[in-house]
Design a protein around this motif. Structure first.
Motif, PDB file in Angstrom:
ATOM      1  N   CYS A  14      59.660  26.117  42.408  1.00 44.81           N
ATOM      2  CA  CYS A  14      59.594  27.553  42.645  1.00 44.81           C
ATOM      3  C   CYS A  14      60.872  28.001  43.343  1.00 44.81           C
ATOM      4  CB  CYS A  14      58.377  27.875  43.505  1.00 44.81           C
ATOM      5  SG  CYS A  14      58.312  29.600  44.005  1.00 44.81           S
ATOM      6  N   ASP A  16      61.310  30.559  45.026  1.00 40.88           N
ATOM      7  CA  ASP A  16      60.997  31.294  46.255  1.00 40.88           C
ATOM      8  C   ASP A  16      60.655  30.372  47.411  1.00 40.88           C
ATOM      9  OD1 ASP A  16      61.409  33.819  45.151  1.00 40.88           O
ATOM     10  OD2 ASP A  16      59.417  33.806  44.285  1.00 40.88           O
ATOM     11  N   CYS A  17      59.755  29.399  47.160  1.00 40.82           N
ATOM     12  CA  CYS A  17      59.322  28.534  48.259  1.00 40.82           C
ATOM     13  C   CYS A  17      59.641  27.072  47.988  1.00 40.82           C
ATOM     14  CB  CYS A  17      57.827  28.720  48.513  1.00 40.82           C
ATOM     15  SG  CYS A  17      56.787  28.088  47.185  1.00 40.82           S
ATOM     16  N   HIS A  27      52.012  30.197  39.482  1.00 45.95           N
ATOM     17  CA  HIS A  27      52.457  30.120  40.868  1.00 45.95           C
ATOM     18  C   HIS A  27      53.122  31.429  41.289  1.00 45.95           C
ATOM     19  CE1 HIS A  27      53.936  28.013  44.474  1.00 45.95           C
ATOM     20  NE2 HIS A  27      55.012  28.760  44.326  1.00 45.95           N
ATOM     21  N   HIS A  31      52.132  34.138  44.108  1.00 53.51           N
ATOM     22  CA  HIS A  31      53.060  34.667  45.095  1.00 53.51           C
ATOM     23  C   HIS A  31      52.922  36.181  45.223  1.00 53.51           C
ATOM     24  CE1 HIS A  31      55.989  32.150  47.103  1.00 53.51           C
ATOM     25  NE2 HIS A  31      55.922  31.295  46.110  1.00 53.51           N
TER      26      HIS A  31
END
Ligand SMILES: [Zn+2]
Length: 53
Positions: A14, A16-17, A27, A31
């Motif tokens: 991911c 983002d994370c 996923h 989010h």
């Protein structure tokens, strides 16, 4: 023919994370839902604080 899949398991990271997920689309959906829930909760909290005397 392009080799889109890198060597390793069929999981994507991911952006983002940086969590490894087998379903990046789900996923990302999770989010946006999580962010929306937090944003809504924070908004309600601020509203409650401003209206509390
Ligand atoms: Zn993530």
């Amino acid at each position: 023919m392009e080799n889109t899949a890198e060597s390793g398991p069929a999981s994507s990271e991911c952006p983002d994370c940086h969590a490894l997920t087998a379903n990046l689309e789900a996923h990302k959906h999770w989010h946006s839902r999580l962010v929306h829930d937090i944003a809504t909760a924070v908004d309600k909290d601020i509203d409650r604080r401003t209206h509390t005397s």
